[in-house]
Design an enzyme around this catalytic site. Structure first.
Site, PDB file in Angstrom:
ATOM      1  N   TYR A 138       0.820  -1.210   0.000  1.00 55.52           N
ATOM      2  CA  TYR A 138       0.000   0.000   0.000  1.00 55.52           C
ATOM      3  C   TYR A 138       0.859   1.267   0.000  1.00 55.52           C
ATOM      4  O   TYR A 138       0.376   2.344  -0.355  1.00 55.52           O
ATOM      5  CB  TYR A 138      -0.947   0.030   1.208  1.00 55.52           C
ATOM      6  CG  TYR A 138      -2.061  -1.002   1.141  1.00 55.52           C
ATOM      7  CD1 TYR A 138      -2.162  -1.892   0.083  1.00 55.52           C
ATOM      8  CD2 TYR A 138      -3.018  -1.072   2.142  1.00 55.52           C
ATOM      9  CE1 TYR A 138      -3.172  -2.834   0.032  1.00 55.52           C
ATOM     10  CE2 TYR A 138      -4.035  -2.013   2.095  1.00 55.52           C
ATOM     11  CZ  TYR A 138      -4.108  -2.893   1.038  1.00 55.52           C
ATOM     12  OH  TYR A 138      -5.113  -3.811   0.989  1.00 55.52           O
ATOM     13  N   LYS A 188       2.934 -15.411   2.689  1.00 56.53           N
ATOM     14  CA  LYS A 188       2.845 -16.102   1.393  1.00 56.53           C
ATOM     15  C   LYS A 188       4.283 -16.400   0.979  1.00 56.53           C
ATOM     16  O   LYS A 188       4.731 -16.014  -0.107  1.00 56.53           O
ATOM     17  CB  LYS A 188       2.108 -15.195   0.390  1.00 56.53           C
ATOM     18  CG  LYS A 188       1.791 -15.837  -0.938  1.00 56.53           C
ATOM     19  CD  LYS A 188       0.682 -16.865  -0.899  1.00 56.53           C
ATOM     20  CE  LYS A 188       0.451 -17.473  -2.269  1.00 56.53           C
ATOM     21  NZ  LYS A 188      -0.484 -18.629  -2.218  1.00 56.53           N
ATOM     22  N   ASP A 220      -3.637 -17.945   1.702  1.00 56.08           N
ATOM     23  CA  ASP A 220      -4.788 -18.589   1.052  1.00 56.08           C
ATOM     24  C   ASP A 220      -5.421 -19.617   1.982  1.00 56.08           C
ATOM     25  O   ASP A 220      -6.651 -19.718   2.095  1.00 56.08           O
ATOM     26  CB  ASP A 220      -4.400 -19.194  -0.306  1.00 56.08           C
ATOM     27  CG  ASP A 220      -3.081 -19.931  -0.283  1.00 56.08           C
ATOM     28  OD1 ASP A 220      -2.314 -19.772   0.693  1.00 56.08           O
ATOM     29  OD2 ASP A 220      -2.797 -20.684  -1.224  1.00 56.08           O
ATOM     30  N   ASP A 244      -5.796  -6.542   5.639  1.00 54.47           N
ATOM     31  CA  ASP A 244      -6.966  -5.795   5.168  1.00 54.47           C
ATOM     32  C   ASP A 244      -8.075  -6.788   4.825  1.00 54.47           C
ATOM     33  O   ASP A 244      -9.238  -6.660   5.255  1.00 54.47           O
ATOM     34  CB  ASP A 244      -6.542  -4.998   3.921  1.00 54.47           C
ATOM     35  CG  ASP A 244      -7.584  -3.977   3.478  1.00 54.47           C
ATOM     36  OD1 ASP A 244      -8.640  -3.906   4.109  1.00 54.47           O
ATOM     37  OD2 ASP A 244      -7.321  -3.279   2.498  1.00 54.47           O
ATOM     38  N   ASP A 248     -11.454  -8.194   7.395  1.00 52.22           N
ATOM     39  CA  ASP A 248     -12.839  -8.043   6.940  1.00 52.22           C
ATOM     40  C   ASP A 248     -13.546  -9.396   6.934  1.00 52.22           C
ATOM     41  O   ASP A 248     -14.715  -9.502   7.309  1.00 52.22           O
ATOM     42  CB  ASP A 248     -12.889  -7.451   5.527  1.00 52.22           C
ATOM     43  CG  ASP A 248     -13.084  -5.943   5.545  1.00 52.22           C
ATOM     44  OD1 ASP A 248     -12.910  -5.342   6.631  1.00 52.22           O
ATOM     45  OD2 ASP A 248     -13.404  -5.373   4.496  1.00 52.22           O
TER      46      ASP A 248
END
Ligand code: NAD
Length: 353
Positions: A138, A188, A220, A244, A248
C-alpha cells in the site's frame, strides 16, 4: 485527556454522536476529557480541497487519542486519487506512525444467528487480528501506471524492512501473551520473498516469547481456515494487504460489521480508534446505523490509551446488556427482537451504564 474527534462522512457523524454521549455519561470518576472536533475525508475535501487538512493534522498530533467515524462515499469516488477520502485515512495513520491495527472479532451469544456460518462453528468466537498498517504494497515505491510496448502497465511494490516486521511482531506477541498465548503468523512465503523475511523475523522474535505458541499459515489457507474452523485461532498477525482482507473476512464471521471496533496504535499507545465498517452511504442520514462499533471503539480507547480498564469494561458490559435485552439496529435485527434506530441504541447503552 485530549480526544480528537473526526466524525467523517456518511453515517460517521450519527454514530460518533452516540459514542460521545456514552463517554459523556462516564465523565468524572477518574475520567475527564476535552474534545476537539476536526474534518477528515470527503467532508474535509468539500471544505478545504484536501482529505487531511493541516488543521486536522495539528489537532490529531496534539491529542492523546483520536476517535474517528468513517470516511468516503460515491460523491468523491471520481476525484483524483490524492483527493479521495481514503487518502485522509492513509495520511493520518502514516503521519502518526500508527503501525499496529488491532481488530477483535467477537461473537456475542445473542447474535450467533446473525452469522452466515453455522452457530456451532462460530459460537464463542473470540479472535484478534493484528495487522501491520503503515508498510507493504500500500505504501511501497515504485508505484504507478506506465506505458510499455504500446499498452498500460500497472505496478506496485511489496516491501517490508526487518524493523517494521519486528515492531508489529512484538505487538502481536504481547497481545497473545495477554490472551490465549497462541499466535498465528500469516504470509505467502512460497511465492513472495518479502514474506519469507516476515516469517524468518517472526521466528526470531519468538525466542523472546517462549510462553507463546507461534504457528505459520499461508494466506490462502488462512482465508479458508477462517470460515472452516475459526475458533482454532487466538491472535493472528499479518501484513497490511493480507490483514486488510482477512480482518474483513473475520469480521463477517460475527454477522455484523456494525458491531466491530478497532484500534490503531503507535509505539507509545497513542491511538486512533474507529469502527471497522465504512461510511455506509446507503443508510446515511436516516438514523438507522448501528453505533455499537463506534461505542466499543471508545471502550478500546479507554483501555489502550487511557488505561481505564474498569470504564472500558463498563461500556462493554452495557453493550452486552443491551443485546441481551433484545435491542437491535437493522443490520443485526431478527424476528422477536426489538428494532431500534441509532439514537435509541445510544439511549439504551447509556441507560445500561
Ligand atoms: P460499508 O462498511 O460502508 O458498508 C457495507 C454495508 O454494511 C452497507 O450495506 C452498509 O449499510 C452496512 N453497514 C456498514 N456499517 C454499518 C453500521 N454501522 N450499521 C448498519 N449497517 C452498516 O462499506 P462500503 O459500502 O464498501 O463502503 C462505503 C464507503 O465507505 C466507501 O466510500 C468506502 O471507501 C468507505 N470505507 C471507509 C472505511 C473507513 O472509513 N475506515 C472503511 C471501509 C470503507
Amino acid at each position: 485527556m485530549k480526544i480528537c474527534v473526526l466524525p467523517g462522512d456518511g453515517i460517521g457523524p450519527e454514530i460518533m454522536e452516540q459514542a460521545l454521549r456514552v463517554l459523556e455519561a462516564l465523565r468524572g470518576d477518574g475520567f475527564n476529557f476535552e474534545v476537539e472536533t476536526a474534518l477528515i475525508g470527503g467532508s474535509a475535501v468539500d471544505a478545504t480541497g484536501t482529505p487531511y487538512p493541516e488543521a486536522t493534522s495539528k489537532a490529531a498530533k496534539a491529542a492523546d487519542a483520536i476517535l474517528l467515524g468513517a470516511v468516503g462515499g460515491p460523491k468523491w469516488d471520481t476525484l483524483p486519487r490524492e483527493q479521495r477520502p481514503e487518502r485522509g485515512l492513509l495520511a493520518i495513520r502514516k503521519e502518526l506512525n500508527l503501525f499496529a491495527n488491532l481488530r477483535p472479532a467477537i461473537l456475542y451469544p445473542e447474535l450467533a444467528n446473525a452469522s452466515t456460518l453455522k452457530p456451532e462453528v462460530v459460537a464463542g468466537l473470540d479472535i484478534l487480528i493484528v495487522r501491520e498498517l503503515t508498510g507493504d504494497i500500500y505504501f511501497g515505491q515504485p508505484r504507478g501506471v506506465r506505458e510499455e510496448n504500446g499498452e498500460r502497465v500497472g505496478f506496485n511494490t511489496m516491501v517490508y524492512s526487518e524493523s517494521e516486521i519486528r515492531r508489529i511482531g512484538k505487538v502481536a506477541f504481547e497481545a497473545a501473551r495477554k490472551r490465549g498465548k497462541k499466535l498465528c503468523s500469516v504470509d505467502k512465503m512460497n511465492v513472495l520473498e518479502a514474506t519469507q523475511l516476515w516469517r524468518d523475523v517472526m521466528i526470531e522474535i519468538s525466542a523472546d516469547y517462549p510462553d507463546v505458541e507461534l504457528s505459520h499459515m499461508l494466506v490462502d489457507n488462512a482465508a479458508m481456515q477462517l470460515v472452516r474452523a475459526p475458533k482454532q485461532f487466538d491472535v493472528m498477525v499479518t501484513g497490511n494487504m493480507f490483514g486488510d482482507i482477512l480482518s474483513d473476512e473475520a469480521s463477517m464471521l460475527t454477522g455484523s460489521i456494525g458491531m466491530l471496533p478497532s484500534a490503531s496504535l503507535d509505539a507509545n499507545n497513542k491511538g486512533l480508534y474507529e469502527p471497522s465498517h465504512g461510511s455506509a452511504p446507503d443508510i446515511a442520514g436516516k438514523g438507522l446505523a448501528n453505533p455499537l462499533a463506534t461505542i466499543l471503539s471508545a471502550a478500546m480507547m479507554l483501555r489502550y490509551t487511557f488505561n481505564l480498564e474498569a470504564q472500558a469494561l463498563r461500556i462493554e458490559n452495557a453493550v452486552k446488556k443491551v443485546l441481551a435485552a433484545g435491542y437491535r439496529t437493522g443490520d443485526i435485527y431478527e424476528a422477536g427482537t426489538r428494532r431500534v434506530g441509532t439514537k435509541e441504541m445510544g439511549d439504551a447503552v447509556i441507560a445500561a451504564l
